[in-house]
Each structure stands twice: as structure tokens, then as C-alpha cells.
Design an enzyme around this catalytic site. Structure first.
Site, PDB file in Angstrom:
ATOM      1  N   ASP A 187      34.128  37.700  39.135  1.00 26.01           N
ATOM      2  CA  ASP A 187      35.331  36.693  39.427  1.00 26.01           C
ATOM      3  C   ASP A 187      34.615  35.813  40.692  1.00 26.01           C
ATOM      4  O   ASP A 187      33.492  36.119  41.081  1.00 26.01           O
ATOM      5  CB  ASP A 187      36.428  37.387  40.337  1.00 26.01           C
ATOM      6  CG  ASP A 187      37.689  36.899  40.158  1.00 26.01           C
ATOM      7  OD1 ASP A 187      37.576  35.457  39.829  1.00 26.01           O
ATOM      8  OD2 ASP A 187      38.717  37.320  39.917  1.00 26.01           O
ATOM      9  N   ASP A 194      44.451  32.051  34.700  1.00 20.43           N
ATOM     10  CA  ASP A 194      45.492  32.999  34.961  1.00 20.43           C
ATOM     11  C   ASP A 194      46.672  32.969  34.362  1.00 20.43           C
ATOM     12  O   ASP A 194      47.674  33.643  34.642  1.00 20.43           O
ATOM     13  CB  ASP A 194      45.368  33.145  36.670  1.00 20.43           C
ATOM     14  CG  ASP A 194      44.457  33.776  37.300  1.00 20.43           C
ATOM     15  OD1 ASP A 194      43.579  34.625  36.399  1.00 20.43           O
ATOM     16  OD2 ASP A 194      44.292  33.727  38.334  1.00 20.43           O
TER      17      ASP A 194
HETATM   18  C1  DGJ Z   1      41.472  36.000  39.709  1.00 14.96           C
HETATM   19  C2  DGJ Z   1      41.476  36.400  38.417  1.00 14.96           C
HETATM   20  O1  DGJ Z   1      41.551  35.372  37.478  1.00 14.96           O
HETATM   21  C3  DGJ Z   1      42.547  37.654  38.190  1.00 14.96           C
HETATM   22  O2  DGJ Z   1      42.449  37.761  36.716  1.00 14.96           O
HETATM   23  C4  DGJ Z   1      42.222  38.605  38.893  1.00 14.96           C
HETATM   24  O3  DGJ Z   1      40.894  39.368  38.743  1.00 14.96           O
HETATM   25  C5  DGJ Z   1      42.175  38.376  40.264  1.00 14.96           C
HETATM   26  N1  DGJ Z   1      41.418  37.122  40.614  1.00 14.96           N
HETATM   27  C6  DGJ Z   1      41.901  39.467  41.186  1.00 14.96           C
HETATM   28  O4  DGJ Z   1      41.826  39.147  42.683  1.00 14.96           O
END
Ligand code: DGJ
Length: 740
Positions: A473, A538
Site C-alpha cells: 500500500d 477502494d
Molecule cells: C488503503 C487500501 O486501499 C485499503 O484496501 C486498505 O488496505 C487500507 N489502505 C488499509 O489502511
């Protein structure tokens, strides 16, 4: 009299008499050549495939000067226009010499074809150690020209200061028959990524697409397509020039249309706060790939996605043909509130659904109870996981699933042991505020000691725990990029990130990587060639996802496009989207489940299981086939009363065209108009296919029949199942019947 026709075959051919190169792909030609006695390198053709070398008129000449205010060199289609001389158009390169000269004058010196690669060397006429090497390779099957360039400071004691260095200029001729062209771009924001936009290309205007956040970003994707304005442009009879950059950092693509309708597209590393000093060194610029197709955006989509699939970095992706596993990720269900008990419990439930990969997301490491603390301290939280993560990983493995783990390597919370110990490890200017985003700062991974710490921590956990998959991430952009490297830091960060990915992947394990970056923020071609998976957004609302996946699918191969099902109503209590619709949207790529399985009723749980079972039956088609959009998703350009407004239909054919999956969606039908038959594409006309259609019940099809490919493509398929009820959808499976 016998004429030597000099027929062009796929590959790179040199003319022998003139400095003229023909780059021939399956359906296209790209021709470049040097204007005799000038050293000026021009593009002479890019578009439909030429048959013979005679198709280019000789001698190569500069265009006629229109007026003293319109110099010929500005109008010329230069392959690598620089800042210098009488050039007033877009430029790729700006440099300053130690004697104060800020003007470049490059001339052609040599061109060599070796191992299917054309290398052209240009030198500055005065400062001859200042050199530019242009490199061209072809993806013949996918009709793509792959361009790279290097700036070289050869054998010099002088320092050349570069303030702009783009990779390539692409010249798109004015349209032959249609009067107008438009630009397709992918723009967005967090949770609204890769929105397809259309811009009219008016003569005498420019469009700037870019990211200055240190990552490719959710706000704009490094992609362009220039198409005719005919229809929605998805299919044949629509010319499209398109391209994408392979660069995981600041980028820019500019599209300039001159008054005559000639288009020049330039692109590469963004020039904002960019700088590079060269002395006896060279600087390699990122790859810029582009192509021409007469098959509309669907042809462009096919070219780029197949190019990425077929050009994975082989040292890193040992089995490029493997299918993506069905994933379970508990982030939406648990947030930071993870522990050994609830994760074992949910893993058991996920396994009984049939998922194949279980990912433990954020929240597993020290003090990570919210996004305010813990980043950088990559040690398990002993309160949540008293015996470490291995017992969970072992349990997940014993259930027959792979184990995945979340990291955000480049980040640190000020509230962490790492930051307390090394406050100087982040990008900063000593006199400036260190601005937080999501309560975190960006680590200066260009420092070897930082990379070393991260690699050591990650590899130790991967090994000790038995991690098969890393979700990588990055949840904030880079700012206050103070570093010992000065302006070179933006490029160095990207290189260091890629180096870290290589270290993790090559440390003897077969760990797979998902490029996440808050969803869609770092999914450029260069990283897509090095990892297995990518998280496009997301936003898991299926109606939003249809739009996002439509945009993503222009570049990201379906097996890399992670598509989760989450439960409804989620955060919108007025819209209850059926489970079937959620699954059908996620059937388009690599299926994942993000729902809180504890909240599902027994019957919903059963439905999940059956949809997953059905997906596994067809995942070889949806993941490895060619995804095509028969009806593009709902957008504002359509009349609300049209039967196809609020409708979207995709079709994915297997490479052999013997199997196909069609997904059809009708979000609303406010005027109760019956849907028109959907004409399928790319089937074998004389083959007979079994047609099976599922609507809301994964166990019982609503239709089973037989139709010929010709009829499915000509007469079309009636879909009365997509009724006036909001969120109606179907999955259609076609299988060629073989003669006994
Ligand atoms: C952003 C990601 O896109 C989510 O899927 C998740 O992993 C969160 N960060 C966790 O902090």
C-alpha cells in the site's frame, strides 16, 4: 523493367540508400527518416500498414515554411524535438551547458538495428559529448511501438544540467475522412478512479495530463487515446491512436493540436521540480508505448492489456499464466480491529466459501489500532497476536488457502519507534513543516539504510510467517521532498521503490505482490509488469465499480484487476444492491470477497458459495480472455429514455473463441423500455454454442439453449431477464459444441 518492390515484413527494415527505417507490426507501420544534409530526424508515417518501401515519397524533406512567423522546423514532425533553435512547438528536452548556453542543437549521427531493436544516436553539434540515444522496439502482435531514450554525457568533464527530459513525441496525422478527433483520458480521485472522459480536440489547443504527487496517482492515469468522433468508438471503423507510460512517479502527457489538425503527443517524467546533472553518466528515461488501431477502443484495450500480460519481467513473475486466486480480505469487515481469534474465525468461514487466498490487511503490527500510529514498526502486535502471525498463517495454509499480508513500506507515523529513532529518515526540509497526510510521513527510501531496514523487516516476516502474498500500500503523496539528492529525488524514489520490489520478490521466495496505493494510485505499466495484482479502487459499490473497471480495463489485464464483493447496503441505506449484481460486476476480473461474513444470513452465505463455485468454473475465461465492452457503462452522454441508458454489457472470449462470458447489467429502467438484443462479438460464425444464463440464483439458470455464433453476433441475444427492476444483471456462459 524489374522493380525491386522492397516488400515490408513485420519487423524493422532499413532502406539502405536513405537513412530511413520502417517499423512494421501486424497491422501498422511507423516510419522515420533523416532529412538529407540536415541531421534532422522526422516521423514520416504512423498508421495503417504500408506494403512496400516505395509507399514513402523520397526525398525526405522539411515542410514548406508557411511564414517567417511559422518556421519549418516547428511544423516538422521531429521524432525528438528539443528546446533550441526556431522550435516553438512542444519540446522533450531542455539542458544547460557550463558555458551558459541553454539551447540544444541535436543532429543524427548513426542508426543501428540489432536484436530487433533500433538505436538512433543524436549528438549536439557543438557539445558533442551531449548525446541522446533513441531506442525503438516493436510488439508486433499487439501493434505497439515501444520507445525509450537515454541522455548521455559521454567522456566529458563538464556537467550538463537537465531540467526537462521526456521520452517521446508521437505524431498523429490529421484524420483522413472524418473531420474531427477527440481525446480520451482517465481522470479521477480516491474512490473515483479511472473515469473515462472525452475532450474535443480543437485546432490550436493543448491538453495537459499529469501527476505531481510522486506516484502515478488516482487523479489521472498515464494514458491517452485519440479517436474519431464516430459512435462511442468501442469497435471497428474507428481509428484510435493510444499509449501509456511505464513510470511509477511524476509523469506528464501533453496533447497539442495545431491549427491544421496535426496532433503531437509528448510524454515522460514530469518536469515539476525535476532536475538531473550528468557528467560521464547516462540517464535512462521511462518506456512510452503507443499504437494505432482501426478497431476502436476495444482494439486499443486488447493491445495494451495483452502487451502487459506477455511482457512480464520474467525474473519476477515465474508463472505468468497462473490464474489469480479468489481472495478474501477482511479490511472492510474489521478495519484495524484484527486479532488471532477473529482472523482464524473469519479465515475458516472464508475457506468454507471456497476462497483461495486469505489476506490480513492493516492493523496487525505494534500500536496499530487506528491510522495514527505504528507505521514503520513492522513487528506483530503481541496483544493481538501473542504468538506472532505464524499460527494464523499455518491455520490459513491448513485450510488450503494462501496467506497474504498488508504492508505500507514507504511510510512512517510520527508515533512510531522507527520515527523516534530516525526522524531524519523522512523527506523533509529542516526549516519547513513536515505535513502529515493520514497521520503519516514518507520515508526517504533513496537512502540505502532505509531500504535495508525495510527489506530486512519485510523478508524476516515473509520467511518466519510463511507469507505468500504482499498487499503493498501507499496512502499519501510525497511532499516537501527534501533529500540529499536535490531535485533528483523524484526519480530516485521511483527507482528505489522498484528496487525494493525486486529485492522482496527475488529473495528466494515466490511471494506475489498486489500494488494497492489507496486503490489505483500506482498501477502504471512498469509496475504492472512486475507484480501479480492491482487494487483499482477502494470503492466497491458495484455501480461505481462498473465505471471504474471500464476505465481500468483500458490498461489493466483482467486477471490483475482485483474486484471485491462487499455486502449491501454498506454505507448507503437507500440502495440495496442484490448479491447477484455485486458478484456479476466482480466476475469481470479477479474475484475477491471483502464482506463481513459474520453478517451474512445462511441463505446469503449459500449464495456467496455458489457464485464463487460458478466463478471458479469460468475464471480461466474472464481472467485470461480478451475483455470487450459491448455496451459501455451508463454515462451522461446518453439519453435517459434510451433503452440502453443505465446499461452495461461486457464480453470476454477465450483466446480460442470456444468459450465466452457475457456480463450484462441494467442499473435502472425508469421508462420500462425493453432492452434491445445484444449483439455479441468475436465468436466463430459457424460454430454452435450452448448458452446458459444465470440471473439471481447461482444454482438454477434462467435459460439454457443452443445458438450459432453467427446468430449471436447478427441477430443478437435477447435478455428479457434485465427487467425494469433496478440492478438486474445476468451472467451468460457460451461454450462451443464439438461434433461427436
Ligand atoms: C488503503 C487500501 O486501499 C485499503 O484496501 C486498505 O488496505 C487500507 N489502505 C488499509 O489502511
Amino acid at each position: 523493367m524489374r522493380h525491386s518492390m522492397q516488400i515490408l515484413k513485420p519487423g524493422i527494415a532499413y532502406h539502405n540508400v536513405e537513412h530511413l527505417w520502417f517499423l512494421t507490426t501486424k497491422n501498422t507501420s511507423y516510419v522515420l527518416g533523416v532529412v538529407p544534409d540536415t541531421g534532422i530526424l522526422l516521423n514520416l508515417h504512423w498508421g495503417p500498414r504500408l506494403v512496400t518501401m516505395k509507399d514513402i515519397n523520397l526525398p525526405i524533406e522539411l515542410p514548406k515554411e508557411r511564414s517567417s512567423q511559422d518556421p519549418a522546423i516547428t511544423a516538422a514532425r521531429e521524432e525528438f524535438p528539443v528546446f533550441g533553435g526556431l522550435r516553438y512547438g512542444p519540446d522533450l528536452l531542455r539542458a544547460k551547458f557550463e558555458n551558459g548556453t541553454r539551447d540544444l542543437d541535436l543532429a543524427y549521427v548513426s542508426g543501428e538495428v540489432e536484436n530487433d531493436e533500433l538505436k538512433i544516436l543524436l549528438l549536439d553539434r557543438i557539445h558533442q559529448n551531449f548525446q541522446v540515444q533513441l531506442v525503438y522496439t516493436l510488439d508486433i502482435e499487439n501493434d505497439l511501438i515501444v520507445r525509450q531514450a537515454s541522455i548521455i554525457a559521454a567522456e566529458t568533464l563538464n556537467t550538463y544540467k537537465i531540467s526537462k527530459a521526456l521520452t517521446a513525441a508521437w505524431h498523429i496525422p490529421p484524420p483522413a475522412n472524418s473531420s474531427h478527433r477527440e481525446l480520451i483520458t482517465l481522470a479521477g480521485a480516491w474512490a473515483a478512479e479511472t473515469q473515462v472522459q472525452k475532450h474535443s480536440l480543437q485546432p490550436g489547443t493543448s491538453h495537459v495530463l499529469q501527476s505531481v504527487r510522486g506516484i502515478p496517482s488516482a487523479q489521472a492515469y498515464p494514458y491517452f487515446a485519440v479517436k474519431d468522433t464516430t459512435s462511442d468508438g468501442e469497435h471497428s471503423e474507428c481509428e484510435v491512436y493510444f499509449g501509456t507510460l511505464g513510470w511509477s512517479g511524476n509523469w506528464e502527457i501533453e496533447v497539442h493540436t495545431d491549427i491544421e489538425g496535426n496532433i503531437i503527443v509528448t510524454g515522460g517524467i514530469n518536469s515539476r521540480d525535476f532536475g538531473c546533472s550528468l557528467m560521464r553518466a547516462s540517464f535512462d528515461l521511462p518506456v512510452f508505448v503507443a499504437g494505432y488501431t482501426a478497431d476502436g477502443l476495444s482494439g486499443a484495450r486488447k493491445s495494451i492489456t495483452n502487451h502487459i500480460r506477455e511482457n512480464k519481467v520474467t525474473q519476477l513473475i515465474s508463472e505468468p499464466d497462473t490464474l489469480a486466486p479468489v481472495l478474501y480480505n477482511g479490511w472492510e469487515a474489521y478495519g484495524f480491529d484484527v486479532n488471532i481469534t477473529n482472523q482464524m474465525e473469519i479465515a475458516r468461514k472464508a475457506a468454507s466459501l471456497g476462497t483461495e487466498l486469505f489476506v490480513l490487511d492493516d492493523g496487525w503490527f505494534r500500536k496499530r489500532n487506528s491510522d495514527k500510529a505504528g507505521l514503520g514498526d513492522w513487528y506483530h502486535d503481541t496483544r493481538k497476536f501473542p504468538d506472532g502471525l505464524k499460527p494464523l498463517a499455518d491455520y490459513v495454509h491448513s485450510l488450503g488457502m494462501k496467506f497474504g499480508l498488508w504492508f505500507e513500506p514507504e511510510m512512517v507515523n510520527p508515533d512510531s519507534d522507527l520515527y523516534r529513532k530516525h526522524p531524519d529518515w523522512v523527506y523533509h526540509y529542516y526549516e519547513r513543516t513536515r505535513h502529515l497526510e493520514r497521520n503519516q510521513l514518507v520515508l526517504d527510501i533513496t537512502k540505502p539504510e532505509v531500504r535495508h531496514y525495510l527489506a530486512e523487516r519485510m523478508l524476516a516476516i515473509i520467511k518466519e510467517v510463511g507469507v505468500d502474498y504482499v498487499k503493498w500500500d501507499m496512502n499519501r503523496p510525497i511532499s516537501e521532498a527534501g533529500s540529499r539528492l536535490g531535485e533528483e529525488v523524484w526519480v530516485a524514489h521511483v527507482k528505489s521503490f522498484h528496487a525494493l520490489v525486486m529485492i522482496i520478490k527475488m529473495a528466494g521466495s515466490t511471494v506475489q505482490i498486489e500494488s494497492c496505493c489507496s486503490g489505483g494510485g500506482r498501477a502504471d505499466m512498469s509496475i504492472l509488469k512486475k507484480v501479480e495484482s492491482c487494487w483499482p479502487s477502494d470503492n466497491t459499490r458495484p455501480d461505481a465499480r462498473l465505471m471504474i473497471q471500464y476505465g481500468s480495463s483500458l490498461v489493466i489485464p483482467p486477471e490483475m484487476m482485483s474486484c471485491w464483493v462487499t455486502e449491501s447496503p454498506n454505507d448507503d441505506y437507500f440502495t440495496n444492491i442484490p448479491i447477484s449484481y455485486r458478484f456479476h460486476v466482480s466476475f469481470m476480473g479477479a474475484l475477491g470477497i471483502g464482506s463481513d461474513l459474520n453478517k451474512l444470513t445462511q441463505s446469503e452465505f449459500g449464495d456467496y458459495k455458489e457464485w464463487i463455485r460458478l466463478y471458479k468454473r469460468v475464471k480461466h475465461i474472464v481472467q485470461k480472455g480478451d475483455l470487450d465492452w459491448l455496451v459501455v457503462p451508463p454515462n451522461v452522454n446518453k439519453l435517459a429514455s434510451s433503452p440502453s441508458s443505465y446499461t452495461a454489457v461486457t464480453q470476454t472470449n477465450s483466446k480460442k473463441r470456444d468459450e465466452s462470458i457475457v456480463l450484462a447489467f441494467r442499473q435502472f429502467s425508469p421508462f420500462w423500455l425493453p432492452l434491445r438484443p445484444v449483439r455479441l462479438r468475436g465468436l466463430i460464425p459457424y460454430a454452435v454454442y450452448t448458452v446458459t444464463i444465470w440471473k439471481t440464483d447461482p444454482r438454477t439458470p434462467v435459460y439454457e439453449g443452443i445458438m450459432s455464433g453467427g446468430s449471436l453476433m447478427g441477430k443478437g441475444l435477447n435478455l428479457p431477464y434485465l427487467t425494469s427492476k433496478a440492478y438486474s444483471s445476468v451472467v451468460i456462459y457460451l461454450k462451443q459444441m464439438l461434433d461427436d
